[in-house]
Design a protein around this motif. Sequence first.
Motif, PDB file in Angstrom:
ATOM      1  N   ARG A   1       0.855  -1.193   0.000  1.00 10.28           N
ATOM      2  CA  ARG A   1       0.000   0.000   0.000  1.00 10.28           C
ATOM      3  C   ARG A   1       0.884   1.235   0.000  1.00 10.28           C
TER       4      ARG A   1
ATOM      5  N   SER B   1      -6.151  -0.830  -6.513  1.00 11.55           N
ATOM      6  CA  SER B   1      -7.238   0.027  -6.053  1.00 11.55           C
ATOM      7  C   SER B   1      -6.702   1.434  -5.815  1.00 11.55           C
TER       8      SER B   1
ATOM      9  N   THR C   1      -3.305   0.691  -3.609  1.00 16.05           N
ATOM     10  CA  THR C   1      -3.029  -0.605  -2.986  1.00 16.05           C
ATOM     11  C   THR C   1      -3.049  -1.698  -4.038  1.00 16.05           C
TER      12      THR C   1
ATOM     13  N   GLN D   1      -3.899  -5.137  -5.331  1.00 17.46           N
ATOM     14  CA  GLN D   1      -4.993  -6.009  -4.929  1.00 17.46           C
ATOM     15  C   GLN D   1      -4.564  -7.456  -4.747  1.00 17.46           C
TER      16      GLN D   1
ATOM     17  N   GLN E   1      -7.836  -6.376   7.315  1.00 20.31           N
ATOM     18  CA  GLN E   1      -8.725  -7.294   6.621  1.00 20.31           C
ATOM     19  C   GLN E   1      -8.745  -6.957   5.140  1.00 20.31           C
ATOM     20  N   ASP E   2      -8.865  -8.005   4.305  1.00 20.07           N
ATOM     21  CA  ASP E   2      -8.977  -7.770   2.877  1.00 20.07           C
ATOM     22  C   ASP E   2     -10.420  -7.451   2.512  1.00 20.07           C
ATOM     23  N   GLU E   3     -10.699  -7.337   1.220  1.00 18.58           N
ATOM     24  CA  GLU E   3     -12.040  -6.954   0.783  1.00 18.58           C
ATOM     25  C   GLU E   3     -13.091  -8.016   1.087  1.00 18.58           C
ATOM     26  N   ASN E   4     -12.646  -9.251   1.392  1.00 17.43           N
ATOM     27  CA  ASN E   4     -13.578 -10.322   1.759  1.00 17.43           C
ATOM     28  C   ASN E   4     -13.727 -10.478   3.260  1.00 17.43           C
ATOM     29  N   GLY E   5     -13.112  -9.589   4.017  1.00 18.81           N
ATOM     30  CA  GLY E   5     -13.212  -9.660   5.469  1.00 18.81           C
ATOM     31  C   GLY E   5     -12.259 -10.638   6.113  1.00 18.81           C
TER      32      GLY E   5
ATOM     33  N   TYR F   1      -0.687  -5.787   5.639  1.00 16.30           N
ATOM     34  CA  TYR F   1      -0.387  -4.725   4.691  1.00 16.30           C
ATOM     35  C   TYR F   1       1.021  -4.192   4.952  1.00 16.30           C
TER      36      TYR F   1
END
Length: 310
Positions: free
Chosen positions: A209, A235, A252, A254, A294-298, A303
């Motif tokens: 990131r 992103s 960031t 992905q 957490q990633d985009e899926n929780g 990072y």
Amino acid sequence: MNTYGLRMRPSSSGIEIYQGVKEQEANSKIDVPIVLSFFLNNSDPTFKNYTDVDLPDDGASKIFFAHTLPAEADTVHPISPKSQVAFTSLQHIIQFSPPPDDTSLTIKFHTITGEKIYEEVLSPEDAAKGIFPLFNLNGRADDGQLLLNLETEDGQTQEQRLFILSSQAIPRALGVLQIVVFPSVAQALITGQGPVYQLSFSPRETFWRYYFFPGNSSFEQLKLFKNGEALTAVSGPVKVRLPNGNEAQVMTLQSPMALLEQQADRLELEVVNSQGPLKIQLPTPNAERLIPGQDENGQQAFYSDMYIYL
């Protein structure tokens, strides 16, 4: 090791084991499989940051490495973590399923080579408790893996694996390595053709990131490139305000990327200002800085944050 004439010395890449003999054509003293066990201690405080090893901070969970199959001489054998286990201290007890009432129980402990090191017949009263104090093994068992066999009077058996680690080693050891040395391998050691065992860890992957601070310049576009090709799985840029009040553009990756000492991939930032496009080579993450999140899926993710002042 003294019994079998084995000597250990450090090398630039690990340790080396030698077997002493009086004559060049002498036979090895190792005529039965033996187990060499080693504690693995870590001297790098950032080791767990850049290595894919997630051990709970309970002090007892360790990595267990083992190479138990016969090995051919003069070859390299990678050894990956076989399991991550919570070792049982010799001060504790083990639990088992009690046999039927008024039934005695024979309890046996074997090493991973099959050598029996302990046997005891428990009375029906003791067997019914379903526990066995491990301190009975003091002086009989080395640290590492043991096989426990429980047999009732009618021939019913239970078997389980134990990972024994003495209490003085629990706070400091990263893990335990066990290697079974078979007579055929020991004989090869005499002629200098012994096998090479290579521990293998996977690097930790993190989401990279980048925080870009424009300073006094004005940039209309920001693009990331990898090895000269534009990255699409990115992103951002997204404008954020940091706790110190400064504004930054965040981009960031992905897909997570491995933390390596020397990165083969070359990342660049392309910015566009009034004078046209300009490419800037970007730094790679520092293993000392790891940000849990957490990633985009929780799902739990890590990072690597980098701050770039343009």
